[in-house]
Motif scaffolding. Structure first.
Motif, mmCIF file in Angstrom:
data_model
loop_
_atom_site.group_PDB
_atom_site.id
_atom_site.type_symbol
_atom_site.label_atom_id
_atom_site.label_comp_id
_atom_site.label_asym_id
_atom_site.label_seq_id
_atom_site.Cartn_x
_atom_site.Cartn_y
_atom_site.Cartn_z
ATOM 1 N N CYS A 54 0.843 -1.208 0.000
ATOM 2 C CA CYS A 54 0.000 0.000 0.000
ATOM 3 C C CYS A 54 0.877 1.258 0.000
ATOM 4 O O CYS A 54 1.839 1.356 0.759
ATOM 5 C CB CYS A 54 -0.909 -0.002 1.236
ATOM 6 N N THR A 55 0.532 2.212 -0.865
ATOM 7 C CA THR A 55 1.345 3.427 -0.927
ATOM 8 C C THR A 55 0.803 4.531 -0.018
ATOM 9 O O THR A 55 1.402 5.574 0.120
ATOM 10 C CB THR A 55 1.421 3.965 -2.374
ATOM 11 N N ALA A 56 -0.353 4.293 0.587
ATOM 12 C CA ALA A 56 -0.919 5.290 1.504
ATOM 13 C C ALA A 56 -1.482 4.624 2.758
ATOM 14 O O ALA A 56 -2.674 4.746 3.049
ATOM 15 C CB ALA A 56 -2.013 6.091 0.790
ATOM 16 N N CYS A 64 -4.687 0.951 3.062
ATOM 17 C CA CYS A 64 -5.865 1.809 2.861
ATOM 18 C C CYS A 64 -6.942 1.117 2.042
ATOM 19 O O CYS A 64 -8.116 1.424 2.157
ATOM 20 C CB CYS A 64 -5.461 3.117 2.199
ATOM 21 N N CYS A 65 -6.530 0.149 1.210
ATOM 22 C CA CYS A 65 -7.449 -0.561 0.310
ATOM 23 C C CYS A 65 -8.086 0.366 -0.726
ATOM 24 O O CYS A 65 -9.077 0.012 -1.360
ATOM 25 C CB CYS A 65 -8.541 -1.324 1.072
ATOM 26 N N GLU A 66 -7.556 1.587 -0.861
ATOM 27 C CA GLU A 66 -8.148 2.542 -1.806
ATOM 28 C C GLU A 66 -7.139 3.113 -2.795
ATOM 29 O O GLU A 66 -7.522 3.586 -3.859
ATOM 30 C CB GLU A 66 -8.778 3.708 -1.036
ATOM 31 N N CYS A 67 -5.862 3.122 -2.429
ATOM 32 C CA CYS A 67 -4.885 3.706 -3.354
ATOM 33 C C CYS A 67 -4.820 2.845 -4.616
ATOM 34 O O CYS A 67 -5.320 1.728 -4.655
ATOM 35 C CB CYS A 67 -3.512 3.817 -2.694
ATOM 36 N N CYS A 70 -3.374 -0.669 -3.957
ATOM 37 C CA CYS A 70 -4.321 -1.552 -3.275
ATOM 38 C C CYS A 70 -5.425 -2.002 -4.225
ATOM 39 O O CYS A 70 -5.763 -3.177 -4.284
ATOM 40 C CB CYS A 70 -4.956 -0.854 -2.072
#
Ligand SMILES: [Zn+2]
Length: 353
Positions: A54-56, A64-67, A70
């Protein structure tokens, strides 16, 4: 709720220690996930991959499961995520002659010799049903595990850790997920209950019934690959339509993903089938010992039993014999190359004792 938070809800302590490891840069480069739950075997590895790449990440280390990273991992589109699984033919992971032989350990490993093309820089390898690696494949893979490159993450997944060499096991961080509650597709597996009911009521000492039931179970097992293909194709339908505008390399990549997902889905369904058969006999044994229906872990599997019109009494001795044989069946279906033989042997051994 995203995938990680729901994992965290089920396994709070484990999630805590994994987050901490990721946060402090001490996440292991190789993990061995052991669980008898086939759903977890498919859903957890991508989450672990997100945790690493994950990068964020959140402040506590959670992905984050959103970047972009992810999302690509969770959608199966991360270009540096490689998977290896037993081929449907031999149901084994072979070492392979060289890197050009597809679906072998050598071709899988070759993907890790090049640098990453992604923003996060992580290369991720997931080996499904890792216990099906032949001994020579396991020995070859040891070397890679011994000298992990920076930003490489290997995730081995199995329901049967005993099938792995001790040297492999000792080089991986063990993650044991003991969640045995499986949510079955009751509509898909209803015929299995009907067959097992017929067998339980009439199979004892009756060769013809045992044979018939075995044949019917094999038929259900045979339909699973079509079901898997249908489910996955439906999911990708609109994407495939859009793909008409993609370059051919993009279409090829997409098709490869879909084929990979079909084989994943097939393995999931097959694993459900095996554990469904086992759940029938295990729960019969629980019932025979006088336990009430609402205490069963998967009462839905036993609907056919509770709705039957015939009167039947379970003899604990018979039921425990069936359960012992069912456990043997589970073992052989997970390793045996011949489903049909294993199912017929099971039905006959159980009917005559
Ligand atoms: Zn992320």
């Amino acid at each position: 709720m995203n995938g990680w938070t729901s994992f965290e809800e089920h396994f709070p302590l484990l999630a805590q220690s994994l987050k901490h490891a990721a946060h402090t840069g001490r996440l292991s480069h190789s993990h061995l996930i052991v669980t008898s739950n086939p759903d977890l075997r498919l859903s957890f590895p991508p989450l672990l991959a997100c945790l690493a790449a994950c990068t964020a990440p959140l402040e506590d280390g959670a992905p984050c499961c959103e970047c972009e990273t992810c999302r690509m991992i969770l959608n199966g589109l991360y270009p540096d995520l490689f998977t290896l699984a037993p081929t449907s033919k031999s149901r084994q992971i072979q070492i392979g002659k060289d890197a050009d032989e597809p679906d072998t350990l050598r071709s899988f490993e070759a993907a890790f010799h090049l640098g990453s093309v992604t923003e996060s820089g992580w290369k991720i390898g997931i080996i499904h049903d890792a216990d099906t690696m032949t001994e020579s494949a396991q020995n070859a893979f040891l070397k890679t595990l011994e000298e992990p490159s920076q930003k490489c993450l290997f995730i081995l997944v199995t329901g049967r850790a005993g099938g792995l060499l001790p040297t492999i096991r000792s080089r991986c961080q063990l993650i044991q997920l003991t969640d045995n509650h499986c949510v079955y597709d009751t509509e898909l597996f209803a015929p299995v209950s009907t067959i097992l009911l017929d067998y339980t009521l009439h199979g004892k000492n009756d060769f013809a019934v045992a044979e018939r039931c075995a044949g019917e179970l094999i038929d259900v097992l045979d339909t699973l690959s079509d079901v898997a293909e249908e489910t996955v194709n439906k999911k990708w339908e609109s994407r495939l339509k859009d793909a008409e505008n993609l370059e051919s390399a993009g279409v090829k990549l997409l098709e490869k993903r879909i084929a990979g997902e079909v084989s994943c889905e097939y393995r999931r369904l097959r694993e459900h089938f095996i554990s469904y058969v086992h759940a029938w006999f295990a729960q019969l044994a629980i019932l025979a010992s006088g336990t009430a229906k609402d205490m069963l872990p998967n009462p839905e599997v036993m609907d056919a039993w509770f709705n039957k019109e015939e009167n039947a009494k379970l003899r604990p001795r018979d039921v425990f014999h069936m359960l012992t044989e069912a456990e043997e069946l589970v073992r052989s279906l997970r390793t045996n190359v011949n489903d049909e033989l294993a199912l017929r042997a099971f039905m006959l051994n159980t009917a005559f004792h």
